[in-house]
Design a protein around this motif. Structure first.
Motif, PDB file in Angstrom:
ATOM      1  N   LEU A   1       0.861  -1.172   0.000  1.00 47.57           N
ATOM      2  CA  LEU A   1       0.000   0.000   0.000  1.00 47.57           C
ATOM      3  C   LEU A   1       0.901   1.227   0.000  1.00 47.57           C
ATOM      4  CD1 LEU A   1      -2.700   1.570   0.470  1.00 47.57           C
ATOM      5  CD2 LEU A   1      -2.383   1.122   2.918  1.00 47.57           C
ATOM      6  N   VAL A   2       0.562   2.215  -0.822  1.00 41.99           N
ATOM      7  CA  VAL A   2       1.356   3.443  -0.908  1.00 41.99           C
ATOM      8  C   VAL A   2       0.422   4.632  -0.692  1.00 41.99           C
ATOM      9  CG1 VAL A   2       2.830   4.878  -2.366  1.00 41.99           C
ATOM     10  CG2 VAL A   2       3.028   2.375  -2.475  1.00 41.99           C
ATOM     11  N   ILE A   3       0.712   5.430   0.325  1.00 44.82           N
ATOM     12  CA  ILE A   3      -0.074   6.614   0.667  1.00 44.82           C
ATOM     13  C   ILE A   3       0.801   7.832   0.424  1.00 44.82           C
ATOM     14  CG2 ILE A   3      -1.303   7.821   2.511  1.00 44.82           C
ATOM     15  CD1 ILE A   3      -1.613   4.984   3.833  1.00 44.82           C
ATOM     16  N   VAL A   4       0.316   8.759  -0.410  1.00 44.66           N
ATOM     17  CA  VAL A   4       1.131   9.896  -0.822  1.00 44.66           C
ATOM     18  C   VAL A   4       0.414  11.221  -0.574  1.00 44.66           C
ATOM     19  CG1 VAL A   4       2.387   8.574  -2.568  1.00 44.66           C
ATOM     20  CG2 VAL A   4       0.304   9.795  -3.211  1.00 44.66           C
ATOM     21  N   PRO A   5       1.199  12.279  -0.425  1.00 44.15           N
ATOM     22  CA  PRO A   5       0.583  13.601  -0.315  1.00 44.15           C
ATOM     23  C   PRO A   5       0.208  14.117  -1.699  1.00 44.15           C
ATOM     24  CG  PRO A   5       2.968  13.806  -0.218  1.00 44.15           C
ATOM     25  CD  PRO A   5       2.650  12.328  -0.291  1.00 44.15           C
ATOM     26  N   ALA A   6      -0.711  15.060  -1.720  1.00 46.53           N
ATOM     27  CA  ALA A   6      -1.101  15.723  -2.965  1.00 46.53           C
ATOM     28  C   ALA A   6      -1.772  17.035  -2.598  1.00 46.53           C
ATOM     29  CB  ALA A   6      -2.056  14.851  -3.775  1.00 46.53           C
ATOM     30  N   LEU A   7      -1.623  18.003  -3.464  1.00 42.04           N
ATOM     31  CA  LEU A   7      -2.389  19.239  -3.314  1.00 42.04           C
ATOM     32  C   LEU A   7      -3.765  19.085  -3.946  1.00 42.04           C
ATOM     33  CD1 LEU A   7       0.366  21.878  -4.101  1.00 42.04           C
ATOM     34  CD2 LEU A   7      -0.776  21.513  -1.905  1.00 42.04           C
ATOM     35  N   ALA A   8      -3.847  18.252  -4.981  1.00 44.25           N
ATOM     36  CA  ALA A   8      -5.114  17.977  -5.656  1.00 44.25           C
ATOM     37  C   ALA A   8      -4.958  16.696  -6.457  1.00 44.25           C
ATOM     38  CB  ALA A   8      -5.496  19.123  -6.589  1.00 44.25           C
ATOM     39  N   VAL A   9      -6.099  16.114  -6.801  1.00 43.02           N
ATOM     40  CA  VAL A   9      -6.146  14.950  -7.684  1.00 43.02           C
ATOM     41  C   VAL A   9      -7.286  15.184  -8.669  1.00 43.02           C
ATOM     42  CG1 VAL A   9      -6.607  12.470  -7.843  1.00 43.02           C
ATOM     43  CG2 VAL A   9      -5.167  13.336  -5.999  1.00 43.02           C
ATOM     44  N   ASP A  10      -7.042  14.822  -9.918  1.00 41.36           N
ATOM     45  CA  ASP A  10      -8.069  14.937 -10.946  1.00 41.36           C
ATOM     46  C   ASP A  10      -9.049  13.772 -10.796  1.00 41.36           C
ATOM     47  OD1 ASP A  10      -9.457  14.631 -13.532  1.00 41.36           O
ATOM     48  OD2 ASP A  10      -8.105  16.236 -14.177  1.00 41.36           O
ATOM     49  N   ARG A  11     -10.303  14.078 -10.571  1.00 39.79           N
ATOM     50  CA  ARG A  11     -11.310  13.043 -10.325  1.00 39.79           C
ATOM     51  C   ARG A  11     -11.536  12.136 -11.536  1.00 39.79           C
ATOM     52  NH1 ARG A  11     -15.249  15.360  -7.708  1.00 39.79           N
ATOM     53  NH2 ARG A  11     -14.762  17.543  -8.026  1.00 39.79           N
ATOM     54  N   ARG A  12     -11.219  12.605 -12.749  1.00 44.36           N
ATOM     55  CA  ARG A  12     -11.448  11.804 -13.954  1.00 44.36           C
ATOM     56  C   ARG A  12     -10.265  10.918 -14.308  1.00 44.36           C
ATOM     57  NH1 ARG A  12     -12.264  16.171 -18.044  1.00 44.36           N
ATOM     58  NH2 ARG A  12     -10.857  17.173 -16.594  1.00 44.36           N
ATOM     59  N   THR A  13      -9.051  11.389 -14.050  1.00 41.25           N
ATOM     60  CA  THR A  13      -7.856  10.673 -14.500  1.00 41.25           C
ATOM     61  C   THR A  13      -7.014  10.088 -13.375  1.00 41.25           C
ATOM     62  OG1 THR A  13      -6.465  12.651 -14.454  1.00 41.25           O
ATOM     63  CG2 THR A  13      -7.695  12.194 -16.511  1.00 41.25           C
ATOM     64  N   GLY A  14      -7.194  10.586 -12.149  1.00 39.59           N
ATOM     65  CA  GLY A  14      -6.349  10.140 -11.039  1.00 39.59           C
ATOM     66  C   GLY A  14      -4.994  10.812 -10.995  1.00 39.59           C
TER      67      GLY A  14
END
Length: 189
Positions: A118-131
């Motif tokens: 399992l890999v948990i990463v930070p993000a400022l945003a994620v595109d709901r359509r493409t990931g």
């Protein structure tokens, strides 16, 4: 919107979150993740130690560790790639580059993430359509995610409003399979 302006806007929105909102978000995100059978069964978890207004992971890392998972956390290298070391409790961390807490354990190398279930990463945003995830711009997690196998769950932790349409993408940008917000778990691909 270009990445630079999107990052600026997202960071400004995060900085407006109160400490109470940040705590409440952290609890909801942690509980949502820990309810997932594939999280409960993961023997080796790659995660990150949150800073500032990122979705808080300290309680999540501790809970995963207490439930028997081996948790590896990133160690930022000079070239901005990520090495990995094992978390062995809260007393096994020290400030690294930029003051981000890192494990004091032996470095396992940049390829250690290949063995994570399992890999948990930070993000400022994620595109709901493409990931596609938007990070802070250094490319560290894009390089790390490129090493992860196609069947390994990859999860970005977000605040409300950070799962959006139209994250600008370049060829090196990596996708995640899931996003977790205070509202719940979203399957992206």
């Amino acid at each position: 919107m270009d990445k630079l302006n999107l990052r600026r806007d997202l960071k400004a929105a995060r900085s407006s979150l109160s400490p109470e909102q940040l705590r409440a978000n952290a609890i909801k995100v942690r509980e949502t993740l820990l309810e997932q059978p594939w999280v409960q069964m993961a023997g080796l978890v790659a995660c990150y130690w949150s800073t500032g207004s990122e979705p808080e992971t300290h309680g999540l890392v501790f809970a995963l560790w207490k439930h028997g998972a081996t948790v590896i956390l990133p160690v930022l290298r000079e070239d901005y790639d990520l090495d990995w070391a094992v978390y062995d409790g809260p007393d096994t961390l020290k400030p690294g580059r930029f003051g981000i807490m890192e494990p004091v354990d032996t470095r396992r190398g940049v390829d250690a993430i290949r063995t994570a279930a399992l890999v948990i990463v930070p993000a400022l945003a994620v595109d709901r359509r493409t990931g596609v995830r938007l990070g802070r711009g250094g490319g560290s997690y894009d390089r790390a995610l490129a090493r992860v196998g196609p069947n390994v769950p990859t999860v970005a932790l977000l605040h409300e409003g950070e799962l959006i349409d139209g994250v600008p993408a370049e060829p090196h940008d990596q996708q995640v399979r899931y996003a977790v917000t205070p509202e719940g778990l979203i399957t992206l691909m």
